[in-house]
Design an enzyme around this catalytic site. Structure first.
Site, PDB file in Angstrom:
ATOM      1  N   SER A 124       0.836  -1.204   0.000  1.00 41.15           N
ATOM      2  CA  SER A 124       0.000   0.000   0.000  1.00 41.15           C
ATOM      3  C   SER A 124       0.867   1.248   0.000  1.00 41.15           C
ATOM      4  O   SER A 124       1.988   1.237   0.524  1.00 41.15           O
ATOM      5  CB  SER A 124      -0.848  -0.018   1.272  1.00 41.15           C
ATOM      6  N   TYR A 148      -1.694  -0.998  10.992  1.00 44.99           N
ATOM      7  CA  TYR A 148      -1.994  -1.546   9.662  1.00 44.99           C
ATOM      8  C   TYR A 148      -0.810  -1.316   8.714  1.00 44.99           C
ATOM      9  O   TYR A 148      -0.323  -2.244   8.062  1.00 44.99           O
ATOM     10  CB  TYR A 148      -3.265  -0.904   9.082  1.00 44.99           C
ATOM     11  N   LYS A 152       2.071  -3.930   6.652  1.00 43.57           N
ATOM     12  CA  LYS A 152       2.470  -3.919   5.235  1.00 43.57           C
ATOM     13  C   LYS A 152       3.991  -3.791   5.118  1.00 43.57           C
ATOM     14  O   LYS A 152       4.636  -4.502   4.345  1.00 43.57           O
ATOM     15  CB  LYS A 152       1.786  -2.762   4.490  1.00 43.57           C
ATOM     16  N   ASN A 178      -5.257   4.705  -4.307  1.00 45.25           N
ATOM     17  CA  ASN A 178      -6.624   4.637  -3.754  1.00 45.25           C
ATOM     18  C   ASN A 178      -7.603   3.992  -4.735  1.00 45.25           C
ATOM     19  O   ASN A 178      -8.171   4.691  -5.575  1.00 45.25           O
ATOM     20  CB  ASN A 178      -7.102   6.045  -3.379  1.00 45.25           C
ATOM     21  N   ASN A 198     -13.559   4.973   3.968  1.00 43.52           N
ATOM     22  CA  ASN A 198     -12.949   5.590   2.783  1.00 43.52           C
ATOM     23  C   ASN A 198     -13.920   6.534   2.080  1.00 43.52           C
ATOM     24  O   ASN A 198     -15.134   6.395   2.195  1.00 43.52           O
ATOM     25  CB  ASN A 198     -12.465   4.515   1.806  1.00 43.52           C
ATOM     26  N   ARG A 230      -5.614  12.885  -3.218  1.00 44.67           N
ATOM     27  CA  ARG A 230      -5.216  11.477  -3.337  1.00 44.67           C
ATOM     28  C   ARG A 230      -5.199  11.051  -4.801  1.00 44.67           C
ATOM     29  O   ARG A 230      -5.840  11.661  -5.644  1.00 44.67           O
ATOM     30  CB  ARG A 230      -6.201  10.559  -2.600  1.00 44.67           C
TER      31      ARG A 230
HETATM   32  P1  NAD Z   1     -11.033  -6.681   1.461  1.00 47.73           P
HETATM   33  O1  NAD Z   1     -11.196  -6.651   2.941  1.00 47.73           O
HETATM   34  O2  NAD Z   1     -12.205  -6.371   0.619  1.00 47.73           O
HETATM   35  O3  NAD Z   1     -10.443  -8.109   1.023  1.00 47.73           O
HETATM   36  C1  NAD Z   1      -9.535  -8.832   1.832  1.00 47.73           C
HETATM   37  C2  NAD Z   1     -10.060 -10.263   1.923  1.00 47.73           C
HETATM   38  O4  NAD Z   1      -9.164 -11.047   2.717  1.00 47.73           O
HETATM   39  C3  NAD Z   1     -11.446 -10.358   2.576  1.00 47.73           C
HETATM   40  O5  NAD Z   1     -12.311 -11.075   1.718  1.00 47.73           O
HETATM   41  C4  NAD Z   1     -11.184 -11.108   3.883  1.00 47.73           C
HETATM   42  O6  NAD Z   1     -12.284 -11.921   4.237  1.00 47.73           O
HETATM   43  C5  NAD Z   1      -9.935 -11.899   3.540  1.00 47.73           C
HETATM   44  N1  NAD Z   1      -9.098 -12.245   4.691  1.00 47.73           N
HETATM   45  C6  NAD Z   1      -8.614 -11.406   5.644  1.00 47.73           C
HETATM   46  N2  NAD Z   1      -7.868 -12.105   6.529  1.00 47.73           N
HETATM   47  C7  NAD Z   1      -7.868 -13.404   6.128  1.00 47.73           C
HETATM   48  C8  NAD Z   1      -7.298 -14.592   6.630  1.00 47.73           C
HETATM   49  N3  NAD Z   1      -6.571 -14.622   7.760  1.00 47.73           N
HETATM   50  N4  NAD Z   1      -7.502 -15.755   5.944  1.00 47.73           N
HETATM   51  C9  NAD Z   1      -8.236 -15.775   4.818  1.00 47.73           C
HETATM   52  N5  NAD Z   1      -8.829 -14.667   4.298  1.00 47.73           N
HETATM   53  C10 NAD Z   1      -8.647 -13.498   4.954  1.00 47.73           C
HETATM   54  O7  NAD Z   1      -9.815  -5.707   1.102  1.00 47.73           O
HETATM   55  P2  NAD Z   1      -9.365  -5.156  -0.326  1.00 47.73           P
HETATM   56  O8  NAD Z   1      -9.720  -3.714  -0.386  1.00 47.73           O
HETATM   57  O9  NAD Z   1      -9.774  -6.067  -1.406  1.00 47.73           O
HETATM   58  O10 NAD Z   1      -7.787  -5.223  -0.135  1.00 47.73           O
HETATM   59  C11 NAD Z   1      -7.027  -6.341  -0.526  1.00 47.73           C
HETATM   60  C12 NAD Z   1      -5.607  -6.159  -0.066  1.00 47.73           C
HETATM   61  O11 NAD Z   1      -5.096  -4.939  -0.595  1.00 47.73           O
HETATM   62  C13 NAD Z   1      -5.458  -6.061   1.450  1.00 47.73           C
HETATM   63  O12 NAD Z   1      -4.277  -6.735   1.829  1.00 47.73           O
HETATM   64  C14 NAD Z   1      -5.318  -4.569   1.688  1.00 47.73           C
HETATM   65  O13 NAD Z   1      -4.579  -4.292   2.858  1.00 47.73           O
HETATM   66  C15 NAD Z   1      -4.584  -4.125   0.443  1.00 47.73           C
HETATM   67  N6  NAD Z   1      -4.829  -2.706   0.108  1.00 47.73           N
HETATM   68  C16 NAD Z   1      -6.100  -2.252  -0.055  1.00 47.73           C
HETATM   69  C17 NAD Z   1      -6.319  -0.908  -0.350  1.00 47.73           C
HETATM   70  C18 NAD Z   1      -7.717  -0.361  -0.486  1.00 47.73           C
HETATM   71  O14 NAD Z   1      -7.881   0.862  -0.461  1.00 47.73           O
HETATM   72  N7  NAD Z   1      -8.735  -1.171  -0.675  1.00 47.73           N
HETATM   73  C19 NAD Z   1      -5.231  -0.040  -0.507  1.00 47.73           C
HETATM   74  C20 NAD Z   1      -3.939  -0.539  -0.356  1.00 47.73           C
HETATM   75  C21 NAD Z   1      -3.745  -1.894  -0.057  1.00 47.73           C
HETATM   76  N1  UDP Z   2     -12.107  11.851   3.473  1.00 45.53           N
HETATM   77  C1  UDP Z   2     -13.092  12.740   3.846  1.00 45.53           C
HETATM   78  N2  UDP Z   2     -14.247  12.239   4.388  1.00 45.53           N
HETATM   79  C2  UDP Z   2     -14.457  10.903   4.568  1.00 45.53           C
HETATM   80  C3  UDP Z   2     -13.440   9.998   4.176  1.00 45.53           C
HETATM   81  C4  UDP Z   2     -12.275  10.517   3.645  1.00 45.53           C
HETATM   82  O1  UDP Z   2     -12.943  13.947   3.692  1.00 45.53           O
HETATM   83  O2  UDP Z   2     -15.518  10.511   5.080  1.00 45.53           O
HETATM   84  C5  UDP Z   2     -10.874  12.374   2.864  1.00 45.53           C
HETATM   85  C6  UDP Z   2      -9.580  11.996   3.593  1.00 45.53           C
HETATM   86  O3  UDP Z   2      -9.282  12.955   4.575  1.00 45.53           O
HETATM   87  C7  UDP Z   2      -8.565  11.965   2.449  1.00 45.53           C
HETATM   88  C8  UDP Z   2      -9.396  11.507   1.248  1.00 45.53           C
HETATM   89  O4  UDP Z   2     -10.757  11.789   1.583  1.00 45.53           O
HETATM   90  O5  UDP Z   2      -8.097  13.286   2.175  1.00 45.53           O
HETATM   91  C9  UDP Z   2      -9.253  10.004   0.959  1.00 45.53           C
HETATM   92  O6  UDP Z   2      -9.521   9.284   2.161  1.00 45.53           O
HETATM   93  P1  UDP Z   2      -9.531   7.686   2.192  1.00 45.53           P
HETATM   94  O7  UDP Z   2      -9.780   7.285   3.607  1.00 45.53           O
HETATM   95  O8  UDP Z   2     -10.483   7.193   1.153  1.00 45.53           O
HETATM   96  O9  UDP Z   2      -8.068   7.281   1.711  1.00 45.53           O
HETATM   97  P2  UDP Z   2      -6.651   7.466   2.446  1.00 45.53           P
HETATM   98  O10 UDP Z   2      -6.715   8.723   3.278  1.00 45.53           O
HETATM   99  O11 UDP Z   2      -6.437   6.247   3.274  1.00 45.53           O
HETATM  100  O12 UDP Z   2      -5.661   7.603   1.341  1.00 45.53           O
END
Ligand code: NAD
Ligand code: UDP
Length: 353
Positions: A124, A148, A152, A178, A198, A230
């Protein structure tokens, strides 16, 4: 290729499974469904017309995980599974460290045991902490600001150490910016539990009438309109980045990190305006206190991914907002209100346990 996908039922995992299947790969999928619904798997199957084996397995259960490796030929792993809520990680650090780090170590141990040494890991942009400048390149200093983010960063370090110990490993660390948007079919999308943390899922839930108004977290940042900036990227573009990463680990060993972003930043107010235009619905908002730990501006330099993976994001902000809205308006309660036509059939995928 035959790809094991952990966290397959989640937001990014489900979109990536669709792209993997559409490109002719076989997938074996694992999720404990702690933050997702099985219905997402029905829908992957419906979109692609393909079936695949699903294991409802927790990565913390190494014995159950091992069965997946015994029963399947696996060429490479895409590892999405993990907990991802920053605020929750501050309250429940041990849960986050245990789930994300122990889960990953179990996965890597099992991979090692069965001679699978290619992995794409979901990292991330949070690993850059408070960036000193933008755009953010992969060589910028790394610093996590919450549990968190530290999971990572620690997993990145674990993977770098693993490669140092055995140069047969081939590892790609994808640092997502994002992700927003949804598949054009409107059948899969982001389905957060409870009130979204988010921005985009919050906006879509205001638009659909589930939440009264958006709180804009701060308007005194050093940005054009004072609100946070972002790098929003369409989840389908992000998913496609994983296919490019797989090609890379298929042909070369090593450990490499890549930013997956568009290279463009948008402020919160610009996001509201873009969404209103795409959905044709006004989003009521009020300016609130800034959120602790938020960076003012965060956007990627995506050149390394372009040069070395041959990947670049293609979809623009309008498309992202339109697809987020199409998913939310068709599925106001996410996967809860499942389509009876889809959910009645258990044979779109094979449930194994
Ligand atoms: P998500 O929560 O929708 O998907 C993650 C999945 O992993 C879920 O279905 C959950 O049930 C499963 N899971 C969690 N722990 C587990 C375990 N111990 N065993 C088996 N399954 C498990 O999240 P996402 O948004 O799809 O994100 C996927 C990955 O990308 C995550 O590692 C997250 O940290 C990373 N990531 C997400 C974002 C974002 O904004 N969505 C940004 C950066 C990184
Ligand atoms: N944000 C906001 N209101 C919300 C959620 C997010 O104003 O209810 C803003 C937050 O401060 C950031 C941007 O939107 O500037 C993106 O936030 P998000 O949580 O989606 O992503 P991250 O900050 O983890 O990159």
């Amino acid at each position: 290729m035959s790809i094991l996908v952990t966290g397959c039922a989640g937001y990014i995992g489900s979109h990536t499974c669709v792209e993997l299947l559409n490109a002719g790969n076989e997938i074996i999928v694992v999720d404990n469904l702690m933050n997702s619904k099985k219905e997402a798997l029905n829908r992957i199957s419906e979109i692609t017309g393909k079936s695949f084996p699903f294991y409802q397995v927790d990565l913390l259960n190494e014995q159950e995980l091992e069965k997946v490796f015994i029963e399947n030929e696996i060429d490479a792993v895409i590892h999405f599974a993990g907990l991802k809520a920053v605020g929750e990680s501050v309250r429940l650090p041990l849960r986050y460290y245990h789930n994300n780090i122990t889960g990953t170590i179990n996965l890597l141990n099992t991979m090692k045991k069965y001679n699978v040494n290619r992995i794409v890991f979901s990292s991330s942009a949070t690993v850059y902490g408070m960036p000193q400048k933008v755009p953010i390149s992969e060589h910028f200093p790394l610093k996590a600001l919450n549990p968190y983010g530290r999971t990572k960063l620690m997993i990145e370090e674990i993977l770098r150490d693993l490669y140092q110990s055995d140069q047969n490993w081939s590892i790609t660390l994808l640092r997502y910016f994002n992700p927003i948007g949804a598949h054009e079919s409107r059948m899969i999308g982001e389905d957060p539990n409870g009130i979204p943390n988010n921005l985009m899922p919050f906006i879509t839930q205001v638009a659909v009438g589930k939440l009264p108004e958006l709180s804009v977290f701060g308007n005194h940042y050093p940005t054009a309109d004072g609100t946070g900036v972002r790098d929003y990227i369409h989840v389908v573009d992000l998913a496609k980045g994983h296919l490019k990463a797989l090609e890379k680990i298929d042909t070369s060993n090593g450990v490499e990190s890549f930013n997956l972003g568009t290279g463009k930043g948008y402020s919160v107010l610009e996001m509201i305006e873009a969404f209103e235009k795409a959905a044709g619905i006004p989003i009521p908002y009020r300016i609130a206190e800034s959120r602790a730990g938020d960076a003012a501006i965060c956007f990627a330099d995506p050149m390394k991914a372009k040069q070395e993976l041959g990947w670049a994001a293609e979809k623009d902000l309008h498309q992202m907002c339109e697809d987020s809205w199409r998913w939310q308006s068709k599925n106001p309660n996410g996967y809860e209100e499942s389509n009876p036509h889809l959910s009645k059939s258990g044979d779109f995928f094979y449930a194994k346990k």
